[in-house]
Design an enzyme around this catalytic site. Structure first.
Site, mmCIF file in Angstrom:
data_model
loop_
_atom_site.group_PDB
_atom_site.id
_atom_site.type_symbol
_atom_site.label_atom_id
_atom_site.label_comp_id
_atom_site.label_asym_id
_atom_site.label_seq_id
_atom_site.Cartn_x
_atom_site.Cartn_y
_atom_site.Cartn_z
ATOM 1 N N ASP A 63 0.413 -1.286 -0.276
ATOM 2 C CA ASP A 63 0.204 -0.334 0.107
ATOM 3 C C ASP A 63 0.602 1.763 -0.027
ATOM 4 O O ASP A 63 0.787 2.132 -0.813
ATOM 5 C CB ASP A 63 -0.844 -0.289 1.164
ATOM 6 N N GLU A 104 -0.597 9.993 6.153
ATOM 7 C CA GLU A 104 -0.570 8.737 5.378
ATOM 8 C C GLU A 104 1.186 7.742 5.277
ATOM 9 O O GLU A 104 1.568 6.693 5.619
ATOM 10 C CB GLU A 104 -1.195 7.951 4.228
ATOM 11 N N GLU A 156 -10.876 6.557 -2.456
ATOM 12 C CA GLU A 156 -11.213 6.416 -1.912
ATOM 13 C C GLU A 156 -12.036 5.999 -0.962
ATOM 14 O O GLU A 156 -11.914 5.737 0.867
ATOM 15 C CB GLU A 156 -11.238 8.234 -1.107
ATOM 16 N N GLU A 226 -9.645 -2.554 -6.982
ATOM 17 C CA GLU A 226 -9.671 -2.630 -5.361
ATOM 18 C C GLU A 226 -9.332 -4.213 -4.936
ATOM 19 O O GLU A 226 -8.957 -4.184 -3.752
ATOM 20 C CB GLU A 226 -10.855 -1.790 -5.280
HETATM 21 C C1 LIG Z 1 -4.596 -0.047 -2.417
HETATM 22 C C2 LIG Z 1 -5.825 1.469 -1.328
HETATM 23 N N1 LIG Z 1 -6.662 1.856 -1.949
HETATM 24 C C3 LIG Z 1 -7.181 3.138 -1.972
HETATM 25 C C4 LIG Z 1 -6.129 3.708 -0.993
HETATM 26 C C5 LIG Z 1 -7.324 5.365 -0.091
HETATM 27 O O1 LIG Z 1 -5.963 6.010 0.205
HETATM 28 C C6 LIG Z 1 -5.015 3.134 -0.061
HETATM 29 N N2 LIG Z 1 -4.243 3.728 0.075
HETATM 30 N N3 LIG Z 1 -4.906 1.965 -0.928
#
Ligand SMILES: Cc1ncc(CO)c(N)n1
Length: 237
Positions: A63, A104, A156, A226
């Site tokens: 991520d 983040e 998001e 996703e």
């Molecule tokens: C895979 C993914 N989708 C969405 C977000 C949203 O920020 C993230 N951090 N990672």
């Protein structure tokens, strides 16, 4: 009698005014739930996930790579909003999103050092590479603002609703994943996603049928990416 008719008119009027994002949600509910209720997400909610080094590597390392590609995409959306949006607050909402991405990235670094994940040596998985390429393809000037902001909102929102679901009553999120769920599942992040959704609906109201259908295709692609992202959790992607 007359009053009743007036009421009916209002109801009919409201029905015709369903926001575009709402019509998509109704039409593509199953696919959408496939992302927000993915088996990996459900295993976090149920507390059955084994947060082994592999899963940590996915939630933190993969991520982190995704978010690093997400930043230039969001920057491109910000540029488009400056040029194409007549509403001043769009810039502020998107800028707020950028700020939370900065936060983040720091959080990923903190988690990585806690779990001894080396962020510089994480090799992106195929599904992630494909998703990042998709983001890059949306940064071009030829991509219309309503299409780009749709992708942003969908990315998001899927994340927010997935982790918010983990936190809903009856969940048994393991201690080590509580902070992760709260990061994206908290109410403030939910309100921010709603602001993005409002921008999408407003910008699509003024868009041509062609742009609306491009945006819908883009929404569906995000949801599919996703699902593929979480499919990496089975390790055989
Ligand atoms: C895979 C993914 N989708 C969405 C977000 C949203 O920020 C993230 N951090 N990672």
């Amino acid at each position: 009698m007359e009053k009743e008719e007036t009421a009916k008119m209002t109801v009919t009027g409201a029905t015709n005014n369903i926001p575009v994002t709402e019509t998509w949600m109704r039409k593509h509910r199953l696919l959408y739930d496939g992302a927000t209720r993915h088996p990996f997400i459900l295993s976090i909610r149920q507390g059955s996930v084994d947060f082994s080094s592999f899963k940590r590597w996915l939630v933190i390392g993969q991520d982190y790579i995704f978010v690093r590609s997400f930043v230039p995409f969001v920057a491109s959306v910000l540029m488009k909003s400056c040029k194409e949006s007549s509403v001043e607050s769009d810039m502020e909402v998107i800028l707020g999103g950028m700020a939370s991405l900065a936060d983040e990235i720091n959080w990923f670094k903190k988690e990585a050092s806690k779990y001894h994940v080396s962020l510089t040596s994480v090799v992106p998985q195929n599904a992630n590479v494909t998703y990042c390429r998709f983001l890059e393809s949306l940064t071009g000037q030829e991509i219309e603002y309503p299409v780009a902001i749709t992708a942003f909102w969908a990315i998001e929102s899927v994340y927010q609703q997935s982790f918010a679901h983990c936190l809903e009553e009856g969940g048994r999120v393991p201690q080590e994943l509580q902070e992760t769920c709260e990061r994206w599942g908290n109410e403030g992040f939910g309100a921010y996603c709603n602001s993005l959704r409002d921008i999408v609906d407003r910008s699509l109201q003024k868009a041509s049928a062609e742009v609306v259908s491009k945006a819908e295709v883009c929404f569906l692609s995000v949801v599919e990416h996703e699902v593929e992202f979480w499919n990496m959790s089975t390790g055989d992607a």
